[in-house]
Motif scaffolding. Structure first.
Motif, mmCIF file in Angstrom:
data_model
loop_
_atom_site.group_PDB
_atom_site.id
_atom_site.type_symbol
_atom_site.label_atom_id
_atom_site.label_comp_id
_atom_site.label_asym_id
_atom_site.label_seq_id
_atom_site.Cartn_x
_atom_site.Cartn_y
_atom_site.Cartn_z
ATOM 1 N N VAL A 276 12.540 7.080 -1.204
ATOM 2 C CA VAL A 276 12.121 5.676 -1.256
ATOM 3 C C VAL A 276 10.727 5.578 -0.654
ATOM 4 O O VAL A 276 10.076 6.588 -0.374
ATOM 5 N N CYS A 277 10.267 4.351 -0.437
ATOM 6 C CA CYS A 277 8.863 4.162 -0.094
ATOM 7 C C CYS A 277 8.443 4.901 1.165
ATOM 8 O O CYS A 277 7.356 5.490 1.208
ATOM 9 N N GLN A 278 9.292 4.904 2.210
ATOM 10 C CA GLN A 278 8.856 5.596 3.424
ATOM 11 C C GLN A 278 8.779 7.104 3.215
ATOM 12 O O GLN A 278 7.931 7.778 3.805
ATOM 13 N N ASP A 279 9.626 7.647 2.333
ATOM 14 C CA ASP A 279 9.552 9.071 2.033
ATOM 15 C C ASP A 279 8.257 9.414 1.301
ATOM 16 O O ASP A 279 7.596 10.417 1.603
ATOM 17 N N PHE A 280 7.899 8.568 0.331
ATOM 18 C CA PHE A 280 6.677 8.821 -0.429
ATOM 19 C C PHE A 280 5.445 8.646 0.455
ATOM 20 O O PHE A 280 4.452 9.362 0.310
ATOM 21 N N ALA A 281 5.505 7.681 1.392
ATOM 22 C CA ALA A 281 4.391 7.507 2.329
ATOM 23 C C ALA A 281 4.268 8.724 3.248
ATOM 24 O O ALA A 281 3.170 9.242 3.478
ATOM 25 N N HIS A 282 5.394 9.204 3.787
ATOM 26 C CA HIS A 282 5.358 10.404 4.624
ATOM 27 C C HIS A 282 4.830 11.602 3.838
ATOM 28 O O HIS A 282 4.045 12.412 4.365
ATOM 29 N N LEU A 283 5.246 11.729 2.597
ATOM 30 C CA LEU A 283 4.801 12.858 1.779
ATOM 31 C C LEU A 283 3.300 12.772 1.502
ATOM 32 O O LEU A 283 2.580 13.781 1.580
ATOM 33 N N PHE A 284 2.807 11.584 1.179
ATOM 34 C CA PHE A 284 1.378 11.391 0.964
ATOM 35 C C PHE A 284 0.608 11.774 2.222
ATOM 36 O O PHE A 284 -0.405 12.485 2.159
ATOM 37 N N VAL A 285 1.065 11.302 3.371
ATOM 38 C CA VAL A 285 0.395 11.603 4.633
ATOM 39 C C VAL A 285 0.375 13.109 4.880
ATOM 40 O O VAL A 285 -0.646 13.677 5.278
ATOM 41 N N ALA A 286 1.504 13.775 4.642
ATOM 42 C CA ALA A 286 1.589 15.214 4.887
ATOM 43 C C ALA A 286 0.623 15.992 4.004
ATOM 44 O O ALA A 286 -0.084 16.898 4.474
ATOM 45 N N VAL A 287 0.574 15.664 2.715
ATOM 46 C CA VAL A 287 -0.309 16.397 1.800
ATOM 47 C C VAL A 287 -1.768 16.116 2.128
ATOM 48 O O VAL A 287 -2.605 17.026 2.132
ATOM 49 N N ALA A 288 -2.095 14.857 2.405
ATOM 50 C CA ALA A 288 -3.478 14.522 2.761
ATOM 51 C C ALA A 288 -3.907 15.296 4.001
ATOM 52 O O ALA A 288 -5.017 15.861 4.045
ATOM 53 N N ARG A 289 -3.051 15.365 5.019
ATOM 54 C CA ARG A 289 -3.398 16.112 6.232
ATOM 55 C C ARG A 289 -3.532 17.603 5.931
ATOM 56 O O ARG A 289 -4.387 18.287 6.503
ATOM 57 N N SER A 290 -2.700 18.112 5.028
ATOM 58 C CA SER A 290 -2.814 19.509 4.632
ATOM 59 C C SER A 290 -4.153 19.790 3.958
ATOM 60 O O SER A 290 -4.683 20.905 4.052
ATOM 61 N N GLY B 174 11.370 -7.043 -1.698
ATOM 62 C CA GLY B 174 12.653 -7.495 -1.184
ATOM 63 C C GLY B 174 13.125 -6.760 0.048
ATOM 64 O O GLY B 174 14.274 -6.912 0.464
ATOM 65 N N ALA B 175 12.244 -5.946 0.633
ATOM 66 C CA ALA B 175 12.574 -5.201 1.852
ATOM 67 C C ALA B 175 11.258 -4.858 2.535
ATOM 68 O O ALA B 175 10.176 -5.129 2.011
ATOM 69 N N SER B 176 11.354 -4.254 3.714
ATOM 70 C CA SER B 176 10.143 -3.704 4.299
ATOM 71 C C SER B 176 9.605 -2.623 3.368
ATOM 72 O O SER B 176 10.370 -1.879 2.741
ATOM 73 N N HIS B 177 8.287 -2.522 3.279
ATOM 74 C CA HIS B 177 7.669 -1.550 2.394
ATOM 75 C C HIS B 177 6.808 -0.608 3.224
ATOM 76 O O HIS B 177 6.499 -0.891 4.401
ATOM 77 N N ALA B 178 6.430 0.515 2.645
ATOM 78 C CA ALA B 178 5.582 1.482 3.341
ATOM 79 C C ALA B 178 4.641 2.137 2.355
ATOM 80 O O ALA B 178 4.987 2.358 1.188
ATOM 81 N N TRP B 179 3.454 2.443 2.833
ATOM 82 C CA TRP B 179 2.474 3.190 2.046
ATOM 83 C C TRP B 179 1.611 3.979 3.019
ATOM 84 O O TRP B 179 1.989 4.172 4.176
ATOM 85 N N ALA B 180 0.489 4.475 2.574
ATOM 86 C CA ALA B 180 -0.359 5.306 3.423
ATOM 87 C C ALA B 180 -1.799 4.845 3.325
ATOM 88 O O ALA B 180 -2.203 4.202 2.340
#
Length: 264
Positions: free
Chosen positions: A161-175, A197-203
């Motif tokens: 879900v959104c927090q997973d995709f945000a964490h993944l984006f952050v990880a790859v960008a830092r890499s 309809g819920a809290s959202h997350a991005w990077a």
């Protein structure tokens, strides 16, 4: 856009508890083209609310309630004016804070493999490509992960879900050697966006000459006037909307409801 947001969290307990201590990161963050017109916070049982600013310049409300109680209600109402694609020039003094790996943001083989596949002749082009790649390779599937799911598990499962995709984006960008941070907030669903309809997350990634630029791999787009920024940090642990402890052995049930609408 001028958006009204309501975030309601209800905690109920099977038997009375005592000494609830709670931190709240629900107040929208001004800047990057966003203007906070109003913010109102209510808690029940009635408690004195105090606030402070954390290390990432997020406003944090907190309260303590000592008397026995069997529920906690937290409701925030905000009206914000948003803007499309405005970079945030603030908070760029310590980019090394956003290059470190910890917790769910890991530099594992799958992250390095994704980093090798990122294309583009500029930093912005590579980050745009990264958002598109994550969206294309991973399926958005609610209730398949939790907020502390590590990126390695997301890569293996191919869903999140959104927090997973945000964490993944952050990880790859830092890499890739690019400072990146996790952003919590909301997305208005008027354009059919995933995550409404819920809290959202991005990077956000630090682009030289611009500042922090928002990327939403869940949809996948750069952040727009449909996004409402609330808090930024290294990962979800820094920006959790609600975090608390209580005294007692009762089982807790939490429900969360978020609504957004275009304000008159």
């Amino acid at each position: 856009m001028r958006l009204a947001v309501r975030h309601h969290t209800r905690l109920t307990y099977e038997r009375p508890i005592a000494e609830t201590h709670m931190e709240l990161r629900l107040r929208p963050r001004p800047g990057a083209g966003q203007v906070v017109e109003s913010y109102r916070l209510r808690v029940e049982p009635d408690s004195e609310i105090r606030d402070y600013t954390d290390a990432f310049a997020n406003r944090v409300d907190y309260f303590n309630h000592l008397a026995p109680h069997d529920h906690v209600d937290v409701t925030s109402d905000s009206v914000v004016v948003t803007a499309a694609g405005v970079a945030d020039p603030d908070g760029t003094d310590f980019p090394s804070d956003y290059l470190q790996f910890r917790g769910p943001v890991q530099e594992v083989a799958g992250v390095r493999r994704l980093a090798r596949g990122v294309k583009g002749d500029s930093v912005e082009a590579r980050l745009d490509n990264l958002a598109v790649q994550i969206n294309a390779k991973f399926e958005y599937r609610p209730q398949t992960t939790h907020v502390y799911t590590a990126v390695e598990e997301v890569i293996k499962a191919g869903t999140g879900v959104c927090q997973d995709f945000a964490h993944l984006f952050v990880a790859v960008a830092r890499s890739l050697g690019l400072p990146a941070r996790y952003v919590s907030g909301y997305i208005h669903g008027g354009a059919g966006h995933q995550g409404a309809g819920a809290s959202h997350a991005w990077a956000e990634a630090l682009v030289p000459g611009l500042g922090w630029v928002g990327y939403d791999p869940t949809n996948p787009i750069r952040t727009s006037e449909h996004h409402v920024r609330v808090a930024v940090g290294r990962d979800y642990q820094d920006v959790a909307p609600t975090r608390g402890t209580y005294l007692g052995a009762a089982e807790e049930v939490m429900t969360v409801e978020v609504t957004t609408r275009v304000a008159d």
